[in-house]
Design a protein around this motif. Structure first.
Motif, PDB file in Angstrom:
ATOM      1  N   UNK A 150       0.825  -1.209   0.000  1.00 54.04           N
ATOM      2  CA  UNK A 150       0.000   0.000   0.000  1.00 54.04           C
ATOM      3  C   UNK A 150       0.859   1.259   0.000  1.00 54.04           C
ATOM      4  N   UNK A 151       1.941   1.253   0.788  1.00 53.05           N
ATOM      5  CA  UNK A 151       2.834   2.416   0.818  1.00 53.05           C
ATOM      6  C   UNK A 151       3.554   2.587  -0.519  1.00 53.05           C
ATOM      7  N   UNK A 152       3.990   1.492  -1.127  1.00 51.15           N
ATOM      8  CA  UNK A 152       4.640   1.571  -2.426  1.00 51.15           C
ATOM      9  C   UNK A 152       3.677   2.105  -3.484  1.00 51.15           C
ATOM     10  N   UNK A 153       2.428   1.631  -3.453  1.00 54.46           N
ATOM     11  CA  UNK A 153       1.430   2.110  -4.408  1.00 54.46           C
ATOM     12  C   UNK A 153       1.158   3.599  -4.202  1.00 54.46           C
ATOM     13  N   UNK A 154       1.059   4.023  -2.961  1.00 52.69           N
ATOM     14  CA  UNK A 154       0.833   5.442  -2.674  1.00 52.69           C
ATOM     15  C   UNK A 154       1.989   6.290  -3.197  1.00 52.69           C
ATOM     16  N   UNK A 155       3.221   5.862  -2.967  1.00 53.11           N
ATOM     17  CA  UNK A 155       4.384   6.611  -3.455  1.00 53.11           C
ATOM     18  C   UNK A 155       4.376   6.710  -4.971  1.00 53.11           C
ATOM     19  N   UNK A 156       4.012   5.621  -5.650  1.00 49.14           N
ATOM     20  CA  UNK A 156       3.974   5.639  -7.119  1.00 49.14           C
ATOM     21  C   UNK A 156       2.871   6.561  -7.621  1.00 49.14           C
ATOM     22  N   UNK A 157       1.731   6.555  -6.933  1.00 51.47           N
ATOM     23  CA  UNK A 157       0.643   7.457  -7.321  1.00 51.47           C
ATOM     24  C   UNK A 157       1.056   8.913  -7.168  1.00 51.47           C
ATOM     25  N   UNK A 158       1.737   9.223  -6.080  1.00 45.54           N
ATOM     26  CA  UNK A 158       2.188  10.599  -5.850  1.00 45.54           C
ATOM     27  C   UNK A 158       3.160  11.030  -6.944  1.00 45.54           C
ATOM     28  N   UNK A 159       4.117  10.171  -7.304  1.00 48.95           N
ATOM     29  CA  UNK A 159       5.068  10.513  -8.372  1.00 48.95           C
ATOM     30  C   UNK A 159       4.334  10.721  -9.697  1.00 48.95           C
ATOM     31  N   UNK A 160       3.348   9.881  -9.990  1.00 51.13           N
ATOM     32  CA  UNK A 160       2.588  10.005 -11.228  1.00 51.13           C
ATOM     33  C   UNK A 160       1.826  11.331 -11.269  1.00 51.13           C
ATOM     34  N   UNK A 161       1.158  11.663 -10.174  1.00 51.19           N
ATOM     35  CA  UNK A 161       0.387  12.911 -10.123  1.00 51.19           C
ATOM     36  C   UNK A 161       1.313  14.117 -10.253  1.00 51.19           C
TER      37      UNK A 161
END
Length: 117
Positions: free
Chosen positions: A21-32
């Motif tokens: 979940x933390x890895x997915x959140x970090x990837x979403x933040x970088x994408x945004x």
């Protein structure tokens, strides 16, 4: 004296990876962030055209190139996961045993016999 486990506090595990979940959140933040940069480039290009800025022939291709490349980069960054850490046992297994160690017999080189010779 109470320990961390008996108080209900989590125990710190320093070698543990981030959760999925933390890895997915970090990837979403970088994408945004990258796609937000693309929107900013689009707005800058629009303002430059409307203001008829000097050197417009330089700025517009830069904004267009950034706007075209950023989605590709954003997808690559969003799909990338952090590198896996080396397992601790690998370094222990690669250690050269002493000649007295029974495991040393299994790790020495074997002679290869070629039937055609």
């Amino acid at each position: 004296m109470a320990t961390a486990r008996s108080e209900g506090k989590p125990v710190l595990i320093t070698s543990a990876e981030k959760s999925q979940d933390e890895q997915l959140h970090d990837r979403k933040v970088r994408y945004v962030l990258l796609m937000g940069t693309r929107v900013v480039l689009l707005i800058v290009a629009t303002v430059l055209v409307m203001a008829e800025a000097p050197l417009l022939w330089v700025w517009i291709p830069l904004c267009v190139a950034g706007g075209a490349l950023l989605p590709w980069v954003a997808v690559l960054v969003a799909n990338d996961r952090p590198p896996k850490e080396q397992h601790r046992m690998r370094s222990w297994l690669r250690r050269t045993p002493s000649p007295d160690d029974p495991r040393a017999l299994t790790q020495r080189e074997h002679q290869v016999v070629d039937p055609d010779e």
